[in-house]
Write a protein that holds these residues in place. Structure first.
Motif, PDB file in Angstrom:
ATOM      1  N   VAL A 165      39.067 -52.106  28.594  1.00 13.01           N
ATOM      2  CA  VAL A 165      38.896 -51.723  29.998  1.00 13.01           C
ATOM      3  C   VAL A 165      38.164 -50.401  30.093  1.00 13.01           C
ATOM      4  O   VAL A 165      37.261 -50.221  30.929  1.00 13.01           O
ATOM      5  CB  VAL A 165      40.258 -51.651  30.706  1.00 13.01           C
ATOM      6  N   ASP A 166      38.526 -49.443  29.197  1.00 16.63           N
ATOM      7  CA  ASP A 166      37.838 -48.148  29.195  1.00 16.63           C
ATOM      8  C   ASP A 166      36.365 -48.323  28.847  1.00 16.63           C
ATOM      9  O   ASP A 166      35.493 -47.687  29.445  1.00 16.63           O
ATOM     10  CB  ASP A 166      38.501 -47.212  28.174  1.00 16.63           C
ATOM     11  N   ALA A 200      34.527 -51.008  29.259  1.00 14.48           N
ATOM     12  CA  ALA A 200      33.842 -51.662  30.368  1.00 14.48           C
ATOM     13  C   ALA A 200      33.616 -50.697  31.521  1.00 14.48           C
ATOM     14  O   ALA A 200      32.552 -50.695  32.156  1.00 14.48           O
ATOM     15  CB  ALA A 200      34.649 -52.872  30.838  1.00 14.48           C
ATOM     16  N   SER A 201      34.601 -49.867  31.789  1.00 19.81           N
ATOM     17  CA  SER A 201      34.473 -48.891  32.876  1.00 19.81           C
ATOM     18  C   SER A 201      33.353 -47.899  32.575  1.00 19.81           C
ATOM     19  O   SER A 201      32.562 -47.550  33.464  1.00 19.81           O
ATOM     20  CB  SER A 201      35.802 -48.150  33.072  1.00 19.81           C
ATOM     21  N   THR A 202      33.323 -47.442  31.319  1.00 20.48           N
ATOM     22  CA  THR A 202      32.275 -46.493  30.921  1.00 20.48           C
ATOM     23  C   THR A 202      30.890 -47.129  31.049  1.00 20.48           C
ATOM     24  O   THR A 202      29.947 -46.508  31.542  1.00 20.48           O
ATOM     25  CB  THR A 202      32.505 -46.023  29.479  1.00 20.48           C
ATOM     26  N   GLU A 240      27.735 -40.850  28.588  1.00 17.48           N
ATOM     27  CA  GLU A 240      29.101 -40.618  29.041  1.00 17.48           C
ATOM     28  C   GLU A 240      29.810 -39.606  28.143  1.00 17.48           C
ATOM     29  O   GLU A 240      30.528 -38.719  28.623  1.00 17.48           O
ATOM     30  CB  GLU A 240      29.873 -41.937  29.051  1.00 17.48           C
ATOM     31  N   SER A 287      40.719 -48.725  25.056  1.00 15.77           N
ATOM     32  CA  SER A 287      40.861 -50.134  25.413  1.00 15.77           C
ATOM     33  C   SER A 287      39.518 -50.706  25.845  1.00 15.77           C
ATOM     34  O   SER A 287      38.560 -49.980  26.134  1.00 15.77           O
ATOM     35  CB  SER A 287      41.880 -50.289  26.536  1.00 15.77           C
ATOM     36  N   LEU A 301      29.985 -49.657  33.006  1.00 17.14           N
ATOM     37  CA  LEU A 301      29.618 -49.846  34.407  1.00 17.14           C
ATOM     38  C   LEU A 301      29.254 -48.528  35.069  1.00 17.14           C
ATOM     39  O   LEU A 301      28.361 -48.481  35.923  1.00 17.14           O
ATOM     40  CB  LEU A 301      30.778 -50.514  35.153  1.00 17.14           C
ATOM     41  N   LYS A 302      29.927 -47.492  34.643  1.00 11.32           N
ATOM     42  CA  LYS A 302      29.647 -46.176  35.210  1.00 11.32           C
ATOM     43  C   LYS A 302      28.235 -45.712  34.854  1.00 11.32           C
ATOM     44  O   LYS A 302      27.556 -45.052  35.658  1.00 11.32           O
ATOM     45  CB  LYS A 302      30.688 -45.174  34.717  1.00 11.32           C
ATOM     46  N   ARG A 303      27.815 -46.057  33.641  1.00 10.08           N
ATOM     47  CA  ARG A 303      26.488 -45.613  33.159  1.00 10.08           C
ATOM     48  C   ARG A 303      25.499 -46.776  33.090  1.00 10.08           C
ATOM     49  O   ARG A 303      24.544 -46.750  32.320  1.00 10.08           O
ATOM     50  CB  ARG A 303      26.631 -44.987  31.768  1.00 10.08           C
ATOM     51  N   ARG A 304      25.701 -47.768  33.905  1.00 10.11           N
ATOM     52  CA  ARG A 304      24.839 -48.943  33.851  1.00 10.11           C
ATOM     53  C   ARG A 304      23.385 -48.629  34.202  1.00 10.11           C
ATOM     54  O   ARG A 304      22.464 -49.305  33.751  1.00 10.11           O
ATOM     55  CB  ARG A 304      25.372 -50.045  34.762  1.00 10.11           C
TER      56      ARG A 304
END
Length: 255
Positions: free
Chosen positions: A19-20, A22-24, A243, A17, A26-29
């Motif tokens: 959301v996944d 975007a989360s990935t 990631e 998705s 942000l996690k590796r920003r």
């Protein structure tokens, strides 16, 4: 039994998705920021240190025996410049400086003109060397053109003198048949030769190593912009690759 086996098989959800994603991201920003700022910094440094280069142009107009009628064909002149005079000067320059000429020398003939353009792209620090090279080649061309003009003038003057003698001889034989017609033809031919002689124009040097108004190559702002775009794309790609590598490493650790 078959339904039981189907129920015992693990179910995998391969859908990803937004959301996944975007989360990935942000996690590796931090990876993204590091790549983006590194690319921008490299682009700025390259743009600042990139040497300025300009076109240096020399322009000559070939000798004419009549308006638009040139003593030597421009294409033949360029062929001589490229195959004889430039290689000779390159050899001399290499012998004196122990290196080749640090820029290219190109020759152009704008269509339907007797103009010869000598063009070199170089940095301002090389401007004096460009001027020397162009001046030497123009001197060679000027010498050849001057010789061609002198040869043409001598040839025309000899023909005019010969016709003058012929006219005098014909005028002395008034009783000869058709003497008047021959004299008129000789007068007409001599007049045409005199017009040609008076129309001869020597080679003209219009410019020597004139620097172009704008520098060559991409603008510094464009270089920085391209570096930013590359950093943006590379940062996003490496963030997700990082990631993915982390997930693979974790998966291998559990086995």
């Amino acid at each position: 039994m078959e339904d039981r086996r189907r129920g015992s098989q693990p179910q995998y959800n391969d859908e990803i998705s937004l959301v996944d994603l975007a989360s990935t991201f942000l996690k590796r920003r931090r990876v993204f920021y590091a790549v983006l700022f590194s690319a921008l910094l490299a682009g700025i440094i390259y743009a600042m240190l990139m040497p300025e280069r300009y076109d240096y142009v020399s322009l000559v107009k070939l000798a004419e025996k009549a308006p638009g009628n040139y003593i030597d064909n421009p294409a033949a002149i360029i062929a001589t410049l490229e195959s004889q005079w430039l290689p000779e000067y390159q050899s001399t320059y290499h012998a004196e400086h122990d290196q080749s000429i640090p820029f290219k020398v190109q020759f152009e003939n704008p269509e339907n003109t007797g103009l010869i353009r000598v063009v070199s792209e170089a940095s301002p620090s090389q401007a004096e060397v460009v001027k020397q090279v162009h001046a030497q080649l123009i001197d060679e061309l000027l010498e050849a053109q001057t010789a061609a003009v002198s040869s043409l003038k001598r040839n025309l003057e000899r023909q005019i003198e010969s016709l003058t003698s012929t006219i005098k001889m014909l005028e002395g034989s008034e009783g000869a048949t058709d003497a008047g017609t021959a004299i008129a033809a000789a007068f007409e031919k001599r007049l045409a030769l005199e017009v040609t002689l008076s129309s001869i124009q020597p080679m003209e040097v219009l410019a020597v190593s004139r620097e172009s108004a704008g520098r060559k190559g991409p603008a510094r702002s464009l270089i920085v912009l391209l570096a930013g775009l590359l950093g943006l794309m590379g940062g996003v790609f490496l963030a997700f690759v990082t990631e993915f590598a982390s997930l693979v490493k974790a998966q291998l650790a559990e086995m």
